[in-house]
Design a protein around this motif. Sequence first.
Motif, PDB file in Angstrom:
ATOM      1  N   MET A 128     -22.832  18.780  13.816  1.00 42.79           N
ATOM      2  CA  MET A 128     -23.335  19.422  15.033  1.00 42.79           C
ATOM      3  C   MET A 128     -24.536  20.317  14.738  1.00 42.79           C
ATOM      4  O   MET A 128     -25.573  20.234  15.393  1.00 42.79           O
ATOM      5  N   THR A 129     -24.409  21.199  13.756  1.00 39.01           N
ATOM      6  CA  THR A 129     -25.452  22.213  13.529  1.00 39.01           C
ATOM      7  C   THR A 129     -26.735  21.625  12.956  1.00 39.01           C
ATOM      8  O   THR A 129     -27.792  22.261  13.032  1.00 39.01           O
ATOM      9  N   ASP A 130     -26.693  20.423  12.366  1.00 32.91           N
ATOM     10  CA  ASP A 130     -27.915  19.779  11.894  1.00 32.91           C
ATOM     11  C   ASP A 130     -28.769  19.264  13.045  1.00 32.91           C
ATOM     12  O   ASP A 130     -29.947  18.957  12.858  1.00 32.91           O
ATOM     13  N   SER A 131     -28.190  19.161  14.226  1.00 38.26           N
ATOM     14  CA  SER A 131     -28.952  18.730  15.394  1.00 38.26           C
ATOM     15  C   SER A 131     -29.949  19.815  15.791  1.00 38.26           C
ATOM     16  O   SER A 131     -29.604  20.995  15.835  1.00 38.26           O
ATOM     17  N   PRO A 132     -31.200  19.458  16.109  1.00 43.88           N
ATOM     18  CA  PRO A 132     -32.179  20.460  16.555  1.00 43.88           C
ATOM     19  C   PRO A 132     -31.842  21.077  17.906  1.00 43.88           C
ATOM     20  O   PRO A 132     -32.470  22.050  18.315  1.00 43.88           O
ATOM     21  N   LEU A 133     -30.830  20.530  18.593  1.00 43.74           N
ATOM     22  CA  LEU A 133     -30.381  21.109  19.863  1.00 43.74           C
ATOM     23  C   LEU A 133     -29.455  22.309  19.670  1.00 43.74           C
ATOM     24  O   LEU A 133     -29.302  23.129  20.578  1.00 43.74           O
ATOM     25  N   VAL A 134     -28.821  22.404  18.499  1.00 43.10           N
ATOM     26  CA  VAL A 134     -27.737  23.370  18.287  1.00 43.10           C
ATOM     27  C   VAL A 134     -28.228  24.544  17.460  1.00 43.10           C
ATOM     28  O   VAL A 134     -28.773  24.373  16.367  1.00 43.10           O
ATOM     29  N   GLN A 135     -27.994  25.777  17.977  1.00 44.24           N
ATOM     30  CA  GLN A 135     -28.430  26.971  17.257  1.00 44.24           C
ATOM     31  C   GLN A 135     -27.270  27.773  16.663  1.00 44.24           C
ATOM     32  O   GLN A 135     -27.471  28.549  15.731  1.00 44.24           O
ATOM     33  N   ASP A 136     -26.039  27.617  17.172  1.00 38.67           N
ATOM     34  CA  ASP A 136     -24.890  28.374  16.683  1.00 38.67           C
ATOM     35  C   ASP A 136     -23.859  27.428  16.067  1.00 38.67           C
ATOM     36  O   ASP A 136     -23.738  26.279  16.487  1.00 38.67           O
ATOM     37  N   ASP A 137     -23.094  27.954  15.113  1.00 34.45           N
ATOM     38  CA  ASP A 137     -22.065  27.133  14.461  1.00 34.45           C
ATOM     39  C   ASP A 137     -20.675  27.385  15.024  1.00 34.45           C
ATOM     40  O   ASP A 137     -19.670  27.064  14.386  1.00 34.45           O
ATOM     41  N   SER A 138     -20.603  27.965  16.221  1.00 34.71           N
ATOM     42  CA  SER A 138     -19.295  28.224  16.833  1.00 34.71           C
ATOM     43  C   SER A 138     -19.427  28.304  18.342  1.00 34.71           C
ATOM     44  O   SER A 138     -20.514  28.522  18.886  1.00 34.71           O
ATOM     45  N   VAL A 139     -18.286  28.121  19.007  1.00 30.23           N
ATOM     46  CA  VAL A 139     -18.157  28.360  20.451  1.00 30.23           C
ATOM     47  C   VAL A 139     -17.015  29.349  20.620  1.00 30.23           C
ATOM     48  O   VAL A 139     -15.892  29.091  20.175  1.00 30.23           O
ATOM     49  N   GLN A 140     -17.303  30.487  21.246  1.00 31.64           N
ATOM     50  CA  GLN A 140     -16.296  31.526  21.415  1.00 31.64           C
ATOM     51  C   GLN A 140     -16.000  31.728  22.900  1.00 31.64           C
ATOM     52  O   GLN A 140     -16.913  31.825  23.715  1.00 31.64           O
TER      53      GLN A 140
ATOM     54  N   ILE B 227     -21.233  12.091  19.124  1.00 29.09           N
ATOM     55  CA  ILE B 227     -22.160  13.143  18.700  1.00 29.09           C
ATOM     56  C   ILE B 227     -23.605  12.702  18.912  1.00 29.09           C
ATOM     57  O   ILE B 227     -24.447  13.484  19.381  1.00 29.09           O
ATOM     58  N   ASP B 228     -23.913  11.450  18.605  1.00 31.13           N
ATOM     59  CA  ASP B 228     -25.278  10.967  18.758  1.00 31.13           C
ATOM     60  C   ASP B 228     -25.701  10.930  20.222  1.00 31.13           C
ATOM     61  O   ASP B 228     -26.853  11.246  20.557  1.00 31.13           O
ATOM     62  N   THR B 229     -24.788  10.544  21.122  1.00 28.22           N
ATOM     63  CA  THR B 229     -25.121  10.463  22.544  1.00 28.22           C
ATOM     64  C   THR B 229     -25.473  11.831  23.121  1.00 28.22           C
ATOM     65  O   THR B 229     -26.428  11.966  23.898  1.00 28.22           O
ATOM     66  N   TYR B 230     -24.722  12.869  22.731  1.00 25.64           N
ATOM     67  CA  TYR B 230     -24.922  14.184  23.329  1.00 25.64           C
ATOM     68  C   TYR B 230     -25.853  15.090  22.520  1.00 25.64           C
ATOM     69  O   TYR B 230     -26.595  15.897  23.107  1.00 25.64           O
ATOM     70  N   TYR B 231     -25.843  14.974  21.194  1.00 23.42           N
ATOM     71  CA  TYR B 231     -26.606  15.916  20.372  1.00 23.42           C
ATOM     72  C   TYR B 231     -27.685  15.248  19.523  1.00 23.42           C
ATOM     73  O   TYR B 231     -28.446  15.925  18.845  1.00 23.42           O
ATOM     74  N   GLY B 232     -27.749  13.919  19.564  1.00 24.83           N
ATOM     75  CA  GLY B 232     -28.818  13.222  18.863  1.00 24.83           C
ATOM     76  C   GLY B 232     -30.125  13.308  19.639  1.00 24.83           C
ATOM     77  O   GLY B 232     -30.146  13.559  20.852  1.00 24.83           O
ATOM     78  N   VAL B 233     -31.223  13.120  18.941  1.00 21.66           N
ATOM     79  CA  VAL B 233     -32.558  13.070  19.557  1.00 21.66           C
ATOM     80  C   VAL B 233     -33.204  11.769  19.100  1.00 21.66           C
ATOM     81  O   VAL B 233     -33.523  11.613  17.919  1.00 21.66           O
ATOM     82  N   GLY B 234     -33.354  10.832  20.024  1.00 22.80           N
ATOM     83  CA  GLY B 234     -33.812   9.499  19.677  1.00 22.80           C
ATOM     84  C   GLY B 234     -35.256   9.238  20.038  1.00 22.80           C
ATOM     85  O   GLY B 234     -35.978  10.115  20.532  1.00 22.80           O
ATOM     86  N   GLU B 235     -35.675   8.011  19.824  1.00 23.61           N
ATOM     87  CA  GLU B 235     -37.050   7.608  20.089  1.00 23.61           C
ATOM     88  C   GLU B 235     -37.386   7.622  21.576  1.00 23.61           C
ATOM     89  O   GLU B 235     -38.551   7.648  21.946  1.00 23.61           O
ATOM     90  N   ASP B 236     -36.378   7.588  22.416  1.00 25.69           N
ATOM     91  CA  ASP B 236     -36.635   7.602  23.849  1.00 25.69           C
ATOM     92  C   ASP B 236     -36.784   9.017  24.407  1.00 25.69           C
ATOM     93  O   ASP B 236     -37.012   9.200  25.600  1.00 25.69           O
ATOM     94  N   GLU B 237     -36.642  10.056  23.548  1.00 26.64           N
ATOM     95  CA  GLU B 237     -36.896  11.434  23.969  1.00 26.64           C
ATOM     96  C   GLU B 237     -38.402  11.710  23.848  1.00 26.64           C
ATOM     97  O   GLU B 237     -39.181  10.863  23.404  1.00 26.64           O
ATOM     98  N   LEU B 238     -38.846  12.914  24.219  1.00 24.43           N
ATOM     99  CA  LEU B 238     -40.254  13.271  24.140  1.00 24.43           C
ATOM    100  C   LEU B 238     -40.743  13.164  22.700  1.00 24.43           C
ATOM    101  O   LEU B 238     -40.034  13.523  21.758  1.00 24.43           O
ATOM    102  N   TYR B 239     -41.995  12.721  22.528  1.00 28.59           N
ATOM    103  CA  TYR B 239     -42.473  12.316  21.206  1.00 28.59           C
ATOM    104  C   TYR B 239     -42.520  13.442  20.192  1.00 28.59           C
ATOM    105  O   TYR B 239     -42.403  13.202  18.985  1.00 28.59           O
ATOM    106  N   TYR B 240     -42.674  14.701  20.625  1.00 32.18           N
ATOM    107  CA  TYR B 240     -42.850  15.796  19.672  1.00 32.18           C
ATOM    108  C   TYR B 240     -41.518  16.418  19.230  1.00 32.18           C
ATOM    109  O   TYR B 240     -41.504  17.359  18.458  1.00 32.18           O
TER     110      TYR B 240
END
Length: 285
Positions: free
Chosen positions: A262-274, A208-221
């Motif tokens: 998953m949904t706590d990630s700032p990348l994810v806007q929906d809580d389902s995949v249909q 989950i961290d590899t695909y949906y995490g946002v780390g220090e090596d991403e853009l600073y904002y």
Amino acid sequence: MKSVVWLFLTCFFGSSAALACSSDEDGCVESEQFQLSVALGAGQRSNPLYDGESFPMLLLPDFSYYTDTWFIDNGTVGYSLAQNDQFAVSLVMRLNSEKGYFQRWFAGNVITMNSSGSFLPPEVETGAERSMSRVSVEHVKKRPTAVDAGLQFNWFGEQWQSRLNLWQDVNSKYEGQNASLSWSRFWPLAGGQFDLSTSLYWKSAKLIDTYYGVGEDELYYLERYQGRASWQPELRLGWQKALTSRWSVLTFYRYLHLDDAMTDSPLVQDDSVQTWFVGMSYRFY
């Protein structure tokens, strides 16, 4: 790690003996039999990510090839360790499908195609300190293509089947694990066959961290987020009816629920995949 992958592939194509499977047994695929069918119709799989594109489902290939020892079933390559009428255990290998949400024409999304797109960051004020709470997939670094390998256990009944998969990342892209447990039941309905399937997926914190995490090596904002282990239940309903020896009508619907990991990630806007599809299937072999 390379030696592990090599050993695994060697097992696939080795010449060790396996239980024979006669063609007249129910639920059994005849040895060295190639099966290919293609479904044409309308459908799509939704994308839960901000600015993630839904995947259109207009042409769905379905193929498999089995021998006494190894098999290819769509995107999974396997080697049978033991099998009988009620149970089978296999070594298996596949591409991890998680990247498919980030790259529309990823191989795990049925078709391989080079994707292009802008990775320029959105306009922000110089020196801005406030992090963005919503992050577009276009503004994070490229996610890796991972290969999973592991064990698959199958159980078979007259009108049901169950499967357990245990997966490990073998090319060290997310260095984690995932697993799934599914159960399917079949009934005759309206001249065809209705199926109901339930599945439960577990994905490790490293995945989950590899695909949906946002780390220090991403853009600073961007808002920082460290992934946690995730449990994701899924329900599938399907119906298929043969019209001729080769043509059949096919429809299905799948609902995958995404938990807080998953949904706590700032990348994810929906809580389902249909996912849904309605169409016609033609069997070549």
